[in-house]
Scaffold this motif. Structure first.
Motif, PDB file in Angstrom:
ATOM      1  N   MET B 143       0.829  -1.209   0.000  1.00 56.31           N
ATOM      2  CA  MET B 143       0.000   0.000   0.000  1.00 56.31           C
ATOM      3  C   MET B 143       0.864   1.261   0.000  1.00 56.31           C
ATOM      4  O   MET B 143       0.567   2.235  -0.692  1.00 56.31           O
ATOM      5  CB  MET B 143      -0.913   0.013   1.226  1.00 56.31           C
ATOM      6  N   ALA B 144       1.938   1.224   0.789  1.00 55.50           N
ATOM      7  CA  ALA B 144       2.788   2.412   0.909  1.00 55.50           C
ATOM      8  C   ALA B 144       3.496   2.719  -0.399  1.00 55.50           C
ATOM      9  O   ALA B 144       3.720   3.874  -0.749  1.00 55.50           O
ATOM     10  CB  ALA B 144       3.805   2.215   2.029  1.00 55.50           C
ATOM     11  N   LEU B 145       3.844   1.669  -1.156  1.00 58.55           N
ATOM     12  CA  LEU B 145       4.611   1.893  -2.385  1.00 58.55           C
ATOM     13  C   LEU B 145       3.720   2.183  -3.594  1.00 58.55           C
ATOM     14  O   LEU B 145       4.209   2.565  -4.648  1.00 58.55           O
ATOM     15  CB  LEU B 145       5.523   0.687  -2.667  1.00 58.55           C
ATOM     16  N   LEU B 146       2.390   2.031  -3.419  1.00 57.11           N
ATOM     17  CA  LEU B 146       1.445   2.268  -4.523  1.00 57.11           C
ATOM     18  C   LEU B 146       1.639   3.596  -5.250  1.00 57.11           C
ATOM     19  O   LEU B 146       1.658   3.630  -6.478  1.00 57.11           O
ATOM     20  CB  LEU B 146       0.012   2.199  -3.985  1.00 57.11           C
ATOM     21  N   PRO B 147       1.748   4.706  -4.509  1.00 55.59           N
ATOM     22  CA  PRO B 147       1.858   5.986  -5.223  1.00 55.59           C
ATOM     23  C   PRO B 147       3.272   6.299  -5.705  1.00 55.59           C
ATOM     24  O   PRO B 147       3.480   7.386  -6.228  1.00 55.59           O
ATOM     25  CB  PRO B 147       1.400   7.002  -4.163  1.00 55.59           C
TER      26      PRO B 147
END
Lengths: 260, 306
Positions: B143-147
């Motif tokens: 989730m953290a690396l998504l953007p």
């Protein structure tokens, strides 16, 4: 490293509509529909109550319909109020799990988030009302003109939103999963005092006490199309409790800035 | 193009009632740095990170992330954070959680690709509440690396990981840093800070008490020990005692042992002006450095402070 690149903020976009999207709406709706407890207490329970009480005095006339129709509108209101408050209280559980904090680290705008929750509350409240009305149709005893039938259902949905605000308020006061355990019995008590289950003799001491409780006004307003009777004190009660619950929820939310 | 620093804190203070959590921090982190934020509980680490994340506002001073207000940087998906616990809905599946988060970031990679890369495709349909701690942590990272964040904040990132997990975690983080991602991690694992960060920022009582590489931090507080074998140990020891920056000199047989802040000067003197051989320079452990800089108990043992 010679190959190091840098990040350029100018290349980044902010999501449209503050992050509001069909995907969010779909997942949030699914979450509610998959919750067995919500389904039992908001969809099955009010319909069952209607089947239990709705057969009484169906010949007696009330306003533009009969007693059975009156009971059906009351049960639909009760179901929608339960649903709306459960949706409101779910915000507290999300907060306790740290999900609200997680969302604050994304571009999701708080207004978009509240809009999603409100639409979900309306949708599930609508389903709850529909289920009770279908129960009424199947049973065949409620009798009122179609226009009044539809108008009552829509008005009930609006009145139930008072309890979405109550759900948020209680959710912030009583953290986590306990919120619904507190709200369930409280709403049942309010329903008794609010003339939702059994009529209270007008003018009695009990009636005076009951007229100050939070379901009394909204329930009366939701039945007003059917009864053709909208007393001023019912409107005052509904507006006052809406103000108290929204004010309370806003107050608790604003106090809660630290780590959410 | 000159790029804005990943983080710029100037004169940041944060007060909760009469309690001063952050007492004037100035800190600039350049893009691509891996920085350890080290300090005992209650030192102001979390308050500072919350301000960088835009979760709270400083009482005084300013916080900028890539030249933007933190909230503006968050809105553009430039900052991500991975917390150690929480932050997940138990009733969602792993895939739904990723889809939910991805829908909030324009231009995020397709959900299936993200699941694949994070190694959680096999558990995509599992409810988050049924996932193990390690699986949940992998989901949080996905989730953290998504953007594709420019700045990644990690809170005690490797707690609960085994040695192998820790090694592969850090090698992935270093690869990202080489591509320009900035990583700031809060820790009270002293060894971890020393081993994996380019730079250690040591905070205590709401202030930065030291800022430098692991070895600089160690040298700062306690200096180094220089040991050499010499022909006339007593005479050499007398010479050393007269040098600036030398804290103490011992003689053991034909060895001379000097404790010095400026160990380089001592070593240079020994090698150029005496017959010293077998010269050794050793730093004190970072744990000791930590103690003398913060004046507190060792952080790993200090769980009770708020």
């Amino acid at each position: 490293m010679s190959s190091t690149t840098t990040y350029d903020p100018a290349t980044r976009r902010v999501p449209a509509l503050g992050g509001f999207s069909a995907t969010l709406l779909r997942i949030e709706l699914l979450r509610v529909l998959r919750n067995r407890r919500t389904i039992i207490f908001t969809l099955i329970f009010p319909a069952a109550l209607f089947f239990a009480f709705g057969g009484q005095g169906s010949d007696e006339r009330v306003g533009h319909g009969n007693v059975s129709a009156y009971i059906m509108v009351s049960m639909a209101f009760y179901g929608a109020a339960l649903t709306a408050s459960a949706t409101g209280a779910s915000v507290a559980l999300e907060r306790a799990l740290g999900w609200s904090r997680q969302l604050r680290l994304t571009p999701l705008h708080p207004v978009a988030y509240i809009a999603v929750k409100a639409i979900v509350a309306l949708a599930i409240g609508g389903i709850s009302i529909t289920v009770v009305n279908i129960a009424g149709l199947v049973q065949g005893k409620p009798d009122m003109p179609v226009g009044i039938w539809i108008a009552s259902a829509l008005l009930t949905l609006v009145c139930a939103l008072v309890f979405a605000a109550l759900g948020v308020f209680v959710g912030y006061l009583v953290p986590g999963e306990n919120a619904m355990q507190f709200l369930g019995p409280a709403l049942a008590l309010f329903a008794f005092l609010g003339n939702v289950f059994i009529p209270i003799d007008e003018g009695s001491t009990m009636w005076w006490v009951a007229s100050c409780t939070p379901m009394f006004g909204p329930a009366m307003v939701s039945r007003s199309v059917l009864t053709g009777d909208l007393p001023w004190y019912a409107v005052v009660n509904a507006v006052a409790w809406l103000a108290i619950f929204v004010g309370g929820a806003a107050w608790r939310m604003s106090k809660d800035t630290a780590r959410v | 193009m000159t790029s804005a620093p990943a983080i710029r804190l100037s004169g940041v203070r944060k007060q909760f009632g009469s309690v001063i959590a952050v007492d004037g921090i100035d800190l600039t982190v350049q893009q691509g740095e891996v920085v350890a934020f080290l300090g005992p509980n209650g030192a102001g680490k979390t308050s500072t990170i919350d301000m960088v994340l835009g979760l709270s506002r400083p009482t005084a001073g300013s916080v900028e992330v890539l030249g933007l207000e933190p909230r503006a940087a968050i809105a553009r998906g430039l900052i991500s954070a991975v917390m150690q616990t929480g932050g997940l809905l138990k009733d969602l599946s792993v895939r739904e959680t990723v889809a939910y988060t991805a829908s909030l970031f324009p231009g995020a990679a397709p959900v299936e690709e993200v699941l694949e890369r994070a190694g959680i495709s096999a558990i995509a349909d599992r409810k988050v509440g049924k996932c193990s701690g390690g699986e949940q942590q992998r989901l949080r990272f996905a989730m953290a690396l998504l953007p594709d964040p420019a700045l990644l904040l990690l809170d005690e990132p490797t707690t609960g990981m085994d040695v192998e997990g820790r090694r592969s975690f850090w090698s992935a983080i270093r690869q990202d840093a080489e591509r320009g991602r900035t990583v700031l991690f809060a820790t009270h694992y002293l060894e971890e800070a020393d081993q994996y960060a380019d730079r250690i920022v040591l905070v205590s009582h709401g202030r930065v008490v030291a800022d430098g590489s692991g070895s600089e931090i160690k040298a700062l507080s306690s200096g180094r020990t220089v040991r050499a074998t010499v022909g006339d140990a007593t005479a050499v020891a007398d010479d050393l005692r007269r040098m600036a920056g030398v804290d103490g000199v011992e003689v053991r047989g034909d060895a001379v042992i000097a404790h010095a802040k400026d160990s380089d000067a001592v070593a240079r003197h020994l090698l150029t002006s005496t017959d010293a051989r077998d010269l050794e320079i050793t730093a004190k452990g970072i744990e000791e450095a930590f103690l003398s800089l913060t004046g507190d108990a060792a952080p790993a043992r200090e769980e009770a402070r708020a």
